[in-house]
Design a protein around this motif. Structure first.
Motif, PDB file in Angstrom:
ATOM      1  N   THR A 132      25.693 -17.366 -11.023  1.00  0.00           N
ATOM      2  CA  THR A 132      24.341 -16.828 -10.970  1.00  0.00           C
ATOM      3  C   THR A 132      24.194 -16.008  -9.687  1.00  0.00           C
ATOM      4  O   THR A 132      25.176 -15.764  -8.977  1.00  0.00           O
ATOM      5  CB  THR A 132      23.316 -17.972 -11.009  1.00  0.00           C
ATOM      6  N   GLY A 133      22.976 -15.570  -9.383  1.00  0.00           N
ATOM      7  CA  GLY A 133      22.770 -14.750  -8.197  1.00  0.00           C
ATOM      8  C   GLY A 133      21.514 -15.135  -7.442  1.00  0.00           C
ATOM      9  O   GLY A 133      20.595 -15.734  -7.993  1.00  0.00           O
ATOM     10  N   TYR A 134      21.495 -14.801  -6.165  1.00  0.00           N
ATOM     11  CA  TYR A 134      20.303 -14.987  -5.343  1.00  0.00           C
ATOM     12  C   TYR A 134      20.168 -13.807  -4.391  1.00  0.00           C
ATOM     13  O   TYR A 134      21.076 -12.980  -4.269  1.00  0.00           O
ATOM     14  CB  TYR A 134      20.325 -16.327  -4.609  1.00  0.00           C
ATOM     15  N   TYR A 135      19.015 -13.710  -3.750  1.00  0.00           N
ATOM     16  CA  TYR A 135      18.713 -12.542  -2.934  1.00  0.00           C
ATOM     17  C   TYR A 135      17.804 -12.963  -1.787  1.00  0.00           C
ATOM     18  O   TYR A 135      17.406 -14.133  -1.670  1.00  0.00           O
ATOM     19  CB  TYR A 135      18.046 -11.459  -3.777  1.00  0.00           C
ATOM     20  N   GLU A 136      17.460 -12.006  -0.939  1.00  0.00           N
ATOM     21  CA  GLU A 136      16.556 -12.259   0.181  1.00  0.00           C
ATOM     22  C   GLU A 136      15.206 -11.608  -0.131  1.00  0.00           C
ATOM     23  O   GLU A 136      15.086 -10.380  -0.104  1.00  0.00           O
ATOM     24  CB  GLU A 136      17.143 -11.698   1.477  1.00  0.00           C
ATOM     25  N   PRO A 301      19.681  -5.053   9.464  1.00  0.00           N
ATOM     26  CA  PRO A 301      18.965  -5.103   8.180  1.00  0.00           C
ATOM     27  C   PRO A 301      19.877  -4.974   6.970  1.00  0.00           C
ATOM     28  O   PRO A 301      19.476  -5.293   5.856  1.00  0.00           O
ATOM     29  CB  PRO A 301      18.001  -3.915   8.270  1.00  0.00           C
ATOM     30  N   ALA A 302      21.122  -4.528   7.174  1.00  0.00           N
ATOM     31  CA  ALA A 302      22.045  -4.399   6.058  1.00  0.00           C
ATOM     32  C   ALA A 302      22.654  -5.729   5.662  1.00  0.00           C
ATOM     33  O   ALA A 302      23.237  -5.851   4.585  1.00  0.00           O
ATOM     34  CB  ALA A 302      23.164  -3.413   6.405  1.00  0.00           C
ATOM     35  N   LEU A 303      22.529  -6.743   6.541  1.00  0.00           N
ATOM     36  CA  LEU A 303      23.095  -8.059   6.267  1.00  0.00           C
ATOM     37  C   LEU A 303      21.993  -9.030   5.906  1.00  0.00           C
ATOM     38  O   LEU A 303      20.813  -8.814   6.190  1.00  0.00           O
ATOM     39  CB  LEU A 303      23.864  -8.569   7.487  1.00  0.00           C
ATOM     40  N   MET A 314      26.845 -11.303   3.469  1.00  0.00           N
ATOM     41  CA  MET A 314      27.127  -9.908   3.140  1.00  0.00           C
ATOM     42  C   MET A 314      26.872  -9.687   1.651  1.00  0.00           C
ATOM     43  O   MET A 314      27.481 -10.356   0.807  1.00  0.00           O
ATOM     44  CB  MET A 314      28.571  -9.563   3.489  1.00  0.00           C
ATOM     45  N   PRO A 315      25.981  -8.760   1.292  1.00  0.00           N
ATOM     46  CA  PRO A 315      25.691  -8.514  -0.130  1.00  0.00           C
ATOM     47  C   PRO A 315      26.947  -8.193  -0.926  1.00  0.00           C
ATOM     48  O   PRO A 315      27.775  -7.383  -0.518  1.00  0.00           O
ATOM     49  CB  PRO A 315      24.745  -7.311  -0.078  1.00  0.00           C
ATOM     50  N   GLY A 316      27.089  -8.867  -2.064  1.00  0.00           N
ATOM     51  CA  GLY A 316      28.211  -8.618  -2.945  1.00  0.00           C
ATOM     52  C   GLY A 316      29.523  -9.210  -2.495  1.00  0.00           C
ATOM     53  O   GLY A 316      30.530  -9.072  -3.199  1.00  0.00           O
ATOM     54  N   ALA A 317      29.545  -9.900  -1.352  1.00  0.00           N
ATOM     55  CA  ALA A 317      30.795 -10.478  -0.865  1.00  0.00           C
ATOM     56  C   ALA A 317      30.644 -11.937  -0.460  1.00  0.00           C
ATOM     57  O   ALA A 317      31.642 -12.626  -0.291  1.00  0.00           O
ATOM     58  CB  ALA A 317      31.335  -9.675   0.321  1.00  0.00           C
ATOM     59  N   SER A 318      29.417 -12.421  -0.299  1.00  0.00           N
ATOM     60  CA  SER A 318      29.172 -13.811   0.083  1.00  0.00           C
ATOM     61  C   SER A 318      28.808 -14.628  -1.147  1.00  0.00           C
ATOM     62  O   SER A 318      27.979 -14.212  -1.950  1.00  0.00           O
ATOM     63  CB  SER A 318      28.035 -13.895   1.111  1.00  0.00           C
ATOM     64  N   GLY A 364      29.246 -20.792  -8.857  1.00  0.00           N
ATOM     65  CA  GLY A 364      28.986 -19.948  -7.700  1.00  0.00           C
ATOM     66  C   GLY A 364      27.670 -19.214  -7.831  1.00  0.00           C
ATOM     67  O   GLY A 364      27.182 -18.966  -8.933  1.00  0.00           O
ATOM     68  N   ASP A 365      27.103 -18.858  -6.692  1.00  0.00           N
ATOM     69  CA  ASP A 365      25.854 -18.109  -6.622  1.00  0.00           C
ATOM     70  C   ASP A 365      26.113 -16.887  -5.741  1.00  0.00           C
ATOM     71  O   ASP A 365      26.404 -17.021  -4.540  1.00  0.00           O
ATOM     72  CB  ASP A 365      24.752 -18.993  -6.026  1.00  0.00           C
ATOM     73  N   VAL A 366      26.043 -15.705  -6.322  1.00  0.00           N
ATOM     74  CA  VAL A 366      26.374 -14.463  -5.638  1.00  0.00           C
ATOM     75  C   VAL A 366      25.176 -13.971  -4.831  1.00  0.00           C
ATOM     76  O   VAL A 366      24.062 -13.862  -5.358  1.00  0.00           O
ATOM     77  CB  VAL A 366      26.795 -13.381  -6.644  1.00  0.00           C
ATOM     78  N   PHE A 367      25.399 -13.655  -3.555  1.00  0.00           N
ATOM     79  CA  PHE A 367      24.332 -13.093  -2.733  1.00  0.00           C
ATOM     80  C   PHE A 367      24.280 -11.588  -2.960  1.00  0.00           C
ATOM     81  O   PHE A 367      25.262 -10.874  -2.746  1.00  0.00           O
ATOM     82  CB  PHE A 367      24.568 -13.396  -1.257  1.00  0.00           C
ATOM     83  N   PHE A 368      23.098 -11.091  -3.381  1.00  0.00           N
ATOM     84  CA  PHE A 368      22.950  -9.679  -3.715  1.00  0.00           C
ATOM     85  C   PHE A 368      22.292  -8.852  -2.617  1.00  0.00           C
ATOM     86  O   PHE A 368      22.253  -7.630  -2.717  1.00  0.00           O
ATOM     87  CB  PHE A 368      22.146  -9.531  -5.012  1.00  0.00           C
ATOM     88  N   GLY A 369      21.727  -9.504  -1.598  1.00  0.00           N
ATOM     89  CA  GLY A 369      21.118  -8.737  -0.522  1.00  0.00           C
ATOM     90  C   GLY A 369      19.605  -8.727  -0.577  1.00  0.00           C
ATOM     91  O   GLY A 369      18.968  -9.683  -1.034  1.00  0.00           O
TER      92      GLY A 369
END
Length: 405
Positions: A132-136, A301-303, A314-318, A364-369
């Motif tokens: 799945t995914g999560y974000y900030e 702000p990019a992280l 890191m978006p797409g890598a964490s 796993g849960d993908v961080f999208f940023g």
């Protein structure tokens, strides 16, 4: 808004915690065994990783270097944790040094991983795992309560007590029990419904949100960005949790017949809550888990916010993983069975975070940023797939054939 200094607990409190933790060891040990018993590692070649030759490992290399900055500070003999397959911090120091000297081009990043690691399939030939995914998220807040700003964002309460069960039994590393002291007993901390009803005088209010649903999603995501009335942006970072189990509100809506499983997404849940203001609080309170926060500078702000490993996400890598199975800092190749929005189907990531709903070996849960695109991608991602873990060659050579735990 600096965190308040916590009061010193009385001496008897430590006795209470020790007794409670010892009594809970069997329960948590059983749970630990149920989780790790499902883990099986099978060595494979890089050519066996679906999409490996077409993938771009540069973001994963950058994320791994960030993990190394935390890992190399540990004593070499410190166990990496998880199910025990990843050895000690010292086993990772040589590959970390090489990673820090590797140029961040796609070809050189791929060559680094191929020369330094051996891939292992996680639970090969078993049912696919879930990703799945999560974000900030971003929300509007005020330093004072007024007008629409009525929903508190609490700092860590002064009376919140957490016992690390890993101090009592090595196999329970990463497991904790949380509560507060009443008399001579350690009791569960109040649930979300109780906190909503009675407030939390033991905790300072960091800020007041203008939207209770937005604050609720902040709890689910674990961190976010807050925009103050003067336009200043700050990071609201995870500081702790009340110890209650996390219950997805989507499960509640499906169980009550309010939403079909096929329509379930983060955006769908938010839309339902907004369309049913009379029911929204009750539904949100079916999730007893409650998260506490701390204010941090926004930084790059990019992280993303700092994850459980102590490094910025890191978006797409964490990737958030079950820490009782996979130690933080290990590279993981995902081979997804279905296209997951903007995430490439096959991708190298690094375990850098954890989550209350992330349980199991192939989960796993993908961080999208940050931002609306990240929110959409995270809200719509639900993909089955396989997972492969990359281990340093020297460590892989010592791993028993057909490692299980």
């Amino acid at each position: 808004m600096a965190q308040k200094t916590r009061r010193t607990a009385p001496v008897f409190l430590f006795v209470v915690i020790a007794v409670f933790a010892a009594a809970a060891v069997w329960f948590w040990w059983t749970r630990q065994q149920q989780v790790t018993a499902a883990l099986r590692l099978t060595p494979v070649s890089f050519d066996a990783l679906p999409g490996w030759r077409d993938g771009d490992p540069r973001a994963a290399l950058a994320a791994f270097v960030r993990s190394c900055s935390a890992l190399v500070k540990q004593e070499p003999g410190i166990a990496m944790g998880g199910a025990g397959y990843a050895g000690t911090a010292g086993d990772w120091t040589p590959v970390c040094r090489t990673a820090q000297q590797t140029a961040n081009s796609s070809a050189e990043a791929r060559a680094f991983f191929e020369s330094a690691f051996v891939p292992f399939a996680v639970n090969a030939n078993s049912d696919p795992g879930l990703f799945t995914g999560y974000y900030e998220p971003e929300l509007r807040v005020s330093a004072r309560r007024h007008g629409p700003y009525q929903t508190p964002i609490y700092a860590l309460p002064d009376d919140l007590i957490t016992a690390d069960l890993g101090q009592f039994k090595d196999s329970l590393a990463g497991e904790r029990v949380t509560g507060r002291v009443e008399g001579h007993k350690l009791v569960p901390y109040p649930s979300r419904a109780a906190i909503d009803a009675n407030g939390l005088p033991q905790a300072r209010v960091l800020a007041w949100g203008d939207d209770p649903i937005a604050v609720f999603f902040l709890h689910i995501q674990g961190s976010g960005r807050a925009l103050l009335e003067d336009g200043t942006a700050v990071r609201i970072a995870y500081a702790g949790q009340n110890g209650r189990p996390y219950t997805p509100v989507g499960r509640t809506l499906i169980h009550e017949g309010a939403m079909a499983r096929s329509d379930l997404s983060m955006q769908g849940i938010r839309a339902w809550l907004l369309a049913h203001p009379g029911e929204a609080q009750r539904v949100m309170e079916t999730d007893a888990s409650y998260v506490f926060f701390d204010e941090k500078p926004l930084g790059d702000p990019a992280l993303g916010a700092t994850g459980s490993e102590g490094v910025p996400l890191m978006p797409g890598a964490s990737l958030a993983v079950d820490r009782t199975v996979h130690p933080l800092g290990v590279p993981l190749w995902l081979a997804l069975d279905a296209h997951a929005t903007a995430l490439p189907r096959d991708r190298l990531m690094v375990a850098q975070d954890t989550g209350g709903a992330i349980k199991g070996a192939v989960r796993g849960d993908v961080f999208f940023g940050f931002g609306s695109k990240a929110e959409w991608n995270a809200g719509h991602m639900k993909a089955a797939g396989a997972m492969f873990v990359l281990l340093p060659k020297a460590l892989a050579a010592r791993l028993p054939a057909g490692f299980t735990a």
